[in-house]
Design an enzyme around this catalytic site. Structure first.
Site, mmCIF file in Angstrom:
data_model
loop_
_atom_site.group_PDB
_atom_site.id
_atom_site.type_symbol
_atom_site.label_atom_id
_atom_site.label_comp_id
_atom_site.label_asym_id
_atom_site.label_seq_id
_atom_site.Cartn_x
_atom_site.Cartn_y
_atom_site.Cartn_z
ATOM 1 C CB CYS A 80 11.600 0.056 -3.038
ATOM 2 S SG CYS A 80 10.220 0.335 -1.947
ATOM 3 N N PRO B 8 5.944 4.834 -7.882
ATOM 4 C CG PRO B 8 4.738 4.292 -5.969
ATOM 5 C CD PRO B 8 4.575 4.842 -7.350
ATOM 6 C CE1 TYR C 295 5.636 -4.309 1.869
ATOM 7 C CE2 TYR C 295 4.708 -3.138 -0.001
ATOM 8 C CZ TYR C 295 5.656 -3.985 0.521
ATOM 9 O OH TYR C 295 6.631 -4.526 -0.279
ATOM 10 N N GLY D 167 6.258 1.737 -14.950
ATOM 11 C CA GLY D 167 7.339 1.513 -13.992
ATOM 12 C C GLY D 167 8.601 0.959 -14.610
HETATM 13 C C1 FNR Z 1 7.946 -1.533 -7.391
HETATM 14 N N1 FNR Z 1 6.619 -1.269 -7.078
HETATM 15 C C2 FNR Z 1 6.315 -0.473 -5.993
HETATM 16 N N2 FNR Z 1 5.029 -0.136 -5.735
HETATM 17 C C3 FNR Z 1 4.729 0.728 -4.749
HETATM 18 O O1 FNR Z 1 3.560 1.028 -4.536
HETATM 19 N N3 FNR Z 1 5.720 1.271 -3.990
HETATM 20 C C4 FNR Z 1 7.025 0.979 -4.179
HETATM 21 O O2 FNR Z 1 7.911 1.552 -3.527
HETATM 22 C C5 FNR Z 1 7.345 0.020 -5.168
HETATM 23 N N4 FNR Z 1 8.634 -0.403 -5.375
HETATM 24 C C6 FNR Z 1 8.966 -1.087 -6.521
HETATM 25 C C7 FNR Z 1 10.303 -1.307 -6.842
HETATM 26 C C8 FNR Z 1 10.643 -1.917 -8.051
HETATM 27 C C9 FNR Z 1 12.091 -2.080 -8.409
HETATM 28 C C10 FNR Z 1 9.620 -2.352 -8.928
HETATM 29 C C11 FNR Z 1 9.945 -2.997 -10.244
HETATM 30 C C12 FNR Z 1 8.309 -2.175 -8.583
HETATM 31 C C13 FNR Z 1 5.558 -1.572 -8.047
HETATM 32 C C14 FNR Z 1 5.542 -0.535 -9.170
HETATM 33 O O3 FNR Z 1 5.177 0.745 -8.685
HETATM 34 C C15 FNR Z 1 4.552 -0.935 -10.272
HETATM 35 O O4 FNR Z 1 3.249 -0.945 -9.733
HETATM 36 C C16 FNR Z 1 4.864 -2.293 -10.871
HETATM 37 O O5 FNR Z 1 6.230 -2.389 -11.199
HETATM 38 C C17 FNR Z 1 4.020 -2.607 -12.090
HETATM 39 O O6 FNR Z 1 4.223 -1.647 -13.102
HETATM 40 P P1 FNR Z 1 5.218 -1.931 -14.362
HETATM 41 O O7 FNR Z 1 6.604 -2.013 -13.812
HETATM 42 O O8 FNR Z 1 4.781 -3.226 -14.982
HETATM 43 O O9 FNR Z 1 5.024 -0.757 -15.259
#
Ligand code: FNR
Length: 364
Positions: free
Chosen positions: A27, A25, A187, A336
Site C-alpha cells: 500500500c 503488494p 482484513y 517487499g
Molecule cells: C505491506 N504489505 C502488504 N501486504 C498485502 O498483502 N497488501 C498490501 O497492500 C500491503 N501493503 C504493505 C505496505 C508496505 C509499505 C509494506 C512494507 C508492507 C506486506 C508486504 O506485502 C510483505 O508481505 C511484507 O512487507 C513482508 O515482506 P518483506 O517486506 O519482509 O519482504
C-alpha cells in the site's frame, strides 16, 4: 552450468514468469478517491525497469468502505480502469507480469496513515472517514483504536461477493495478468476465516466449514469471471499467532492446519497459487519476526494442499531465496521492503548467484 531456480522461468496458464522474483503488494496510501496517478506510474515503473518477474500492485479496494485509509487504491467503479491501465502498460512495456491485489479491509478499515496529522487513528467524518460504516463478520472491533464494525447481513454479503467479481472484471479490462485476492492480515476475508474475529452463529460462523464459506464464495465468484487462462492467486495468513508457535494449533481461531484446508478448497475452485503470509488479525500477539519466518507456513501449504506457493517475509538474501526454491518450500519468492530500498534486487540476485541478467539497454 545449471541455472539457479530463482532465474528459471515458470509458466502458469497463459502467463510465463521470466524468473521467480515478485514484488508483493505494498500500500502506498497515495491515491485520491482510489485513483492511481503519476506517483504510481513512477513507483511501479521503477521496479519494472529492474526486471523482476512480476509486480503486484498494492491492495486495491473493491468498495470504498473497504479501504484501509482514505488514500488507498480502489477499483469499485469503471472510472478506475483507465488510470490503472497506465500502470499496467508501464509494467508490461518492460516485460513484467502485471499483478494486482484486490482487497476489502473489513474491520480494519477507516484508518489514518502514519504520516498524516494524528497518525494511525480511526478517521472522523471531517477527515474523509466513514467511522459508522466499517463492516465485519461480527461487532467486535480489532482494538480500542479501530472503529466498531457493523456485522454484515446475509444480503450484504451477497452484494460484497458481487463487488469482488466486478473488481475482477475491471482488472481484466485494465490488462492485469495475475489477480490476487487479499485474504490475509486481518482484513475482511480473514475476519470471516478466523474464530478469533468471527463470532457469527449463522452459516457463516462457528465450524471451519462455516467460516470458510464467505471467502470461498468470493473466490468462486472471482474465478467465474476471471479469464480461465489467467492465473488467480490468494494471499492468506497462515496463522493468527494466538498460539505463538508458527505451526502451533488454534482450532477455534486460525492456524496452519485450517489454512491447509482452506488452500485445498481454493485449489478445487481453480486458484493457482497461495501467497503465504501471516498475522494481522489480533492485536497484542507475539510475532516470531525473524529472517524467513513465514517460510514454514509456505512449505506446509505447498506440500499438504499440493498447490504452488509464494514465500514472503524478511527474505533479503539471494542465496536464501535460492535455497527456499531448492528445498521446494515455495515456487515464487516475494521481496517487499528490500525492493523499496533497492529496486534493482533482481540484478543484485543475479550477480550474487552468478547469472547474467541484462540490464535494460539504456542502463547497460
Ligand atoms: C505491506 N504489505 C502488504 N501486504 C498485502 O498483502 N497488501 C498490501 O497492500 C500491503 N501493503 C504493505 C505496505 C508496505 C509499505 C509494506 C512494507 C508492507 C506486506 C508486504 O506485502 C510483505 O508481505 C511484507 O512487507 C513482508 O515482506 P518483506 O517486506 O519482509 O519482504
Amino acid at each position: 552450468e545449471e541455472v539457479p531456480k530463482l532465474f528459471t522461468p515458470i509458466t502458469c496458464k497463459s502467463v510465463t514468469f521470466r524468473n521467480r522474483i515478485v514484488v508483493p503488494p505494498m500500500c502506498m496510501y497515495s491515491s485520491t478517491d482510489g485513483f492511481l496517478n503519476d506517483y504510481h506510474v513512477a513507483h511501479y515503473g521503477s521496479f519494472a525497469l529492474k526486471r523482476p518477474a512480476m509486480v503486484i500492485i498494492e491492495a486495491t479496494a473493491v468498495e470504498a468502505r473497504g479501504r484501509i485509509s482514505a488514500h488507498d487504491s480502489g477499483i469499485w467503479s469503471d472510472d478506475h480502469i483507465v488510470p490503472l491501465q497506465r500502470v499496467v502498460n508501464v509494467l508490461k512495456s518492460q516485460g513484467t507480469v502485471a499483478g494486482i491485489q484486490i482487497a476489502h479491509a473489513g474491520r480494519k478499515a477507516n484508518m489514518g496513515t502514519s504520516w498524516m496529522p494524528g497518525g494511525y487513528h480511526n478517521l472522523s467524518e471531517q477527515e474523509e472517514g466513514w467511522p459508522s460504516d466499517v463492516v465485519g463478520p461480527s461487532e467486535s472491533a480489532f482494538d480500542e483504536v479501530h472503529a466498531n464494525p457493523n456485522a454484515l447481513s446475509i444480503s450484504e454479503l451477497k452484494e460484497i461477493v458481487q463487488k469482488w467479481a466486478d473488481a475482477a472484471i475491471r482488472a481484466n479490462k485494465a490488462g492485469i495478468d495475475v489477480l490476487e485476492i487479499h485474504s490475509a492480515h486481518g482484513y475482511l476475508l480473514h475476519n470471516f476465516l478466523s474464530g478469533n474475529s468471527n463470532q457469527r452463529t449463522d452459516q457463516y460462523g462457528g465450524s471451519l466449514e462455516n467460516r470458510l464459506r464467505f471467502p470461498l464464495e468470493v473466490a468462486q465468484a472471482v474465478r467465474n469471471v476471471w479469464p480461465q487462462e489467467k492465473p488467480l492467486w490468494v494471499r492468506l495468513s497462515g496463522t493468527d499467532f494466538e498460539n505463538p508457535e508458527i505451526l502451533g494449533h488454534d482450532e477455534t481461531g486460525w492456524d496452519i492446519y485450517q489454512s491447509i484446508e482452506y488452500a485445498k478448497a481454493l485449489k478445487e475452485i481453480g486458484v493457482d497459487v497461495i501467497d503465504v503470509s501471516s498475522g494481522g488479525n489480533l492485536p497484542n500477539v507475539k510475532y516470531p519476526v525473524d529472517k524467513l519466518y513465514q517460510v514454514p507456513l509456505s512449505n506446509a501449504i505447498k506440500h499438504k494442499a499440493n498447490i504452488a506457493t509464494g514465500a514472503v517475509g524478511m527474505i533479503t538474501e539471494p542465496k536464501e531465496a535460492e535455497e527456499i526454491l531448492q528445498k521446494e518450500e515455495a515456487d515464487f519468492i516475494l521481496v517487499g521492503r528490500e525492493h523499496l530500498r533497492n529496486p534493482a534486487w533482481t540484478n543484485r540476485a543475479a550477480s550474487e548467484l552468478g547469472v547474467h541478467v541484462k540490464w535494460i539497454n539504456q542502463y547497460e
